[in-house]
Write an enzyme that holds these catalytic residues in place. Structure first.
Site, PDB file in Angstrom:
ATOM      1  CG  ASP A 239      -2.298   0.571   0.930  1.00 25.81           C
ATOM      2  OD1 ASP A 239      -2.357   1.781   0.646  1.00 25.81           O
ATOM      3  OD2 ASP A 239      -3.298  -0.165   0.971  1.00 25.81           O
ATOM      4  CG  HIS A 277      -5.730   3.096   1.379  1.00 23.13           C
ATOM      5  ND1 HIS A 277      -5.381   1.816   0.975  1.00 23.13           N
ATOM      6  CD2 HIS A 277      -7.066   3.199   1.158  1.00 23.13           C
ATOM      7  CE1 HIS A 277      -6.448   1.188   0.533  1.00 23.13           C
ATOM      8  NE2 HIS A 277      -7.496   1.999   0.627  1.00 23.13           N
ATOM      9  CB  SER A 473      -9.600  -0.602   0.673  1.00 22.55           C
ATOM     10  OG  SER A 473      -9.236  -0.108  -0.588  1.00 22.55           O
TER      11      SER A 473
END
Length: 548
Positions: A239, A277, A473
């Site tokens: 990520d 994220h 996600s």
């Protein structure tokens, strides 16, 4: 029935007709030697390879059960086989130190093990000559193994030969000696599990009351923690980096092989503003729960691999292979191509096929076939948030990965979640205006650098947590954490085994709108919503209470 006396009180144990205890002569770690089909297998432990043909065949008929925090002693279910026969075959092999029926407490049926060692204590006024004399008289059966420093005339004795349940008779015989005050075999019982924090807004883990709404649309994770919490497993988060000092992510030996493939640095942390994220995904999968958020696999290790590169780049292929080569059991990829707007069916991007680089496809193939010493790493991939056809996106539709869809807090599909034949399964996440909650509560990049800048309405005042995370996600990371629970329960499961178990134990939700076919599959949920407890129970071959 066998009897022992502890604390001046007699206790009786009954041999089980369904469970076997196994201890190898070499001291091999039984907990690390379970086969991919549920039976016992070598997994590099030479002791199993040294067993005779009949003993190896007997081992393959066993299924692992919960252990005792003693990796050298395994508890196995005979699965309807003749326990007496199996014990006889195994115990006759020179490579087996002990194989016998597990003892149980009645009426609870709780398994009780014994190591074969005997604890003995002599009267304080006893002279050392008396101690030596008594041990000499019984020298044919037991020998002094260890003197214990915390009490006078206290020892551990070890029989010279395998005695099996007869060790209980030996202990009672020694206790009849006038000079002996205490004597019993070393008795092993399961400890009560350490508590795992159940934070009030994490409805995806178990039943919750959130903002006055009773939420029951979870993945049955909290029940799974009674059997596995991910210890020994590692989840790679590919990520935009993670926050390595976040209190629910950091910790001794928590982070394994961090790396930044974009900058070619041994550092998997965030580098730029807006990179939060990865921390959110890592929290969904593996947050420890020390401060405010617990992941699906709170005791698993995290491998942070930062990648900021265009789709199809060499870096994305390198990131996937690096994760597998560095020891990741599960690889979570909550990223992909830009899709159409979920609420605009006319967006031309909905029908645009997405190709996958041959480099990336090769890296995926290598990771899923050669990773984990040939057992294959499991790769979870976010299906996409465009309310479009996942089958035209070669990333989540690659048959070597699990494409993860999202379902909401009412137990139906999240409106944005992509759909199609490639969907493997679904995991709870956020939704649009119809949701009862803001979304998934998880870790956030510390301070004002993450999604939550210190607003309690969004998370917490310190800015450590985000209460409105979601998308496929979050769902992808949740399934990665579930796979880590399975790896912890049985490290020798292959990547294909992990996928089969997760899909095979998933719950069929949304009977009216799921469009379930005769094969039990849905274009929205694949095999169904993940049921972590049922998945782990399938590994351990035990019953759990179903989700209501």
């Amino acid at each position: 029935m066998v009897r022992f006396i502890c604390g001046g009180k007699a206790a009786d144990l009954v041999p089980s007709d369904t469970m076997i205890a196994l201890r190898m002569m070499s001291g091999a770690r039984i907990a690390e030697a379970r086969g991919s089909t549920g039976g016992v297998g070598p997994q590099g432990v030479a002791a199993f390879m040294e067993l005779g043909r009949e003993a190896r065949a007997a081992c393959e008929r066993l299924k692992p059960m919960q252990g005792m925090d003693r990796p050298d002693i395994g508890i196995f279910s005979a699965g309807g086989e003749d326990v007496t026969e199996l014990c006889a075959v195994l115990d006759a092999d020179e490579g087996v130190e002990f194989a016998g029926k597990v003892l149980v407490d009645e009426p609870s049926g709780e398994p009780v093990l014994y190591s074969g060692d005997i604890f003995i204590r002599f009267a304080d006024e006893c002279r050392i000559e008396e101690v030596k004399s008594l041990l000499d008289r019984h020298e044919a059966h037991v020998g002094l193994y260890r003197r214990l420093p915390f009490a006078r005339h206290t020892y551990v004795l070890r029989p010279h030969r395998r005695m099996g349940p007869k060790v209980f008779e030996m202990a009672l015989t020694l206790l009849d000696e006038p000079a002996v005050t205490h004597c019993h075999p070393e008795i092993l019982r399961r400890r009560a599990p350490r508590s795992v924090p159940r934070w009030p807004r994490q409805w995806h883990l178990g039943d919750r009351l959130v903002d006055g709404h009773a939420i029951h649309a979870h993945a049955n994770v909290e029940r799974a923690w009674e059997m596995s919490r991910g210890a020994g497993a590692c989840v790679a988060i590919i990520d935009d980096g993670i926050d390595p000092v976040h209190p629910d992510i950091s910790g001794p030996e928590r982070l394994l092989a961090p790396f930044d493939v974009t900058l070619d640095l041994a550092d998997g942390s965030h580098k730029l503003p807006g990179e939060g994220h990865g921390t959110a995904c890592a929290g969904v999968a593996c947050a420890s729960g020390v401060v405010g958020a617990t992941g699906v696999a709170p005791e698993a290790r995290i491998m942070p691999i930062r990648m900021r590169a265009p789709l199809g780049s060499l870096q994305e292929a390198e990131a996937i292979w690096r994760a597998a080569a560095s020891g990741a059991d599960v690889i979570s990829c909550s990223w992909g191509a830009i899709g159409g707007a979920w609420d605009d069916p006319m967006d031309p991007r909905h029908g645009r096929p997405v190709l996958q680089s041959d480099m990336t496809a090769a890296a995926i193939e290598a990771a899923t076939t050669r990773g984990r010493m040939g057992r294959g790493a499991l790769i979870t991939w976010a299906a996409g948030n465009s309310n479009g056809n996942v089958d035209i996106d070669a990333y989540p539709a690659n048959p070597a990965v699990m494409a993860i869809a999202a379902c909401n807090d009412t137990g139906v599909r999240s409106a944005y979640s992509d759909y199609g034949q490639a969907i493997s399964c679904a995991f709870p996440s956020n939704d649009t205006m119809t949701a009862l909650t803001p979304g998934i509560w998880t870790t956030d990049r510390s301070g004002r650098a993450g999604y939550n800048h210190g607003n309690q309405a969004v998370g917490d005042e310190a800015g450590l947590f985000n209460g409105a995370f979601g998308g496929t996600s979050a769902a992808c990371a949740g399934v990665a954490g579930t796979a880590a629970l399975l790896v912890s329960a049985n490290p020798t499961l292959s990547g294909k085994d992990l996928r089969a178990i997760i899909e095979g134990t998933a719950d069929k939700i949304d009977a009216d709108g799921g469009h379930w076919d005769e094969k039990g599959r849905s274009p929205y949920y694949g095999a169904g919503r993940v049921n972590a407890a049922e998945a782990v129970a399938d590994v351990f071959s035990v019953d759990v209470v179903p989700v209501v």
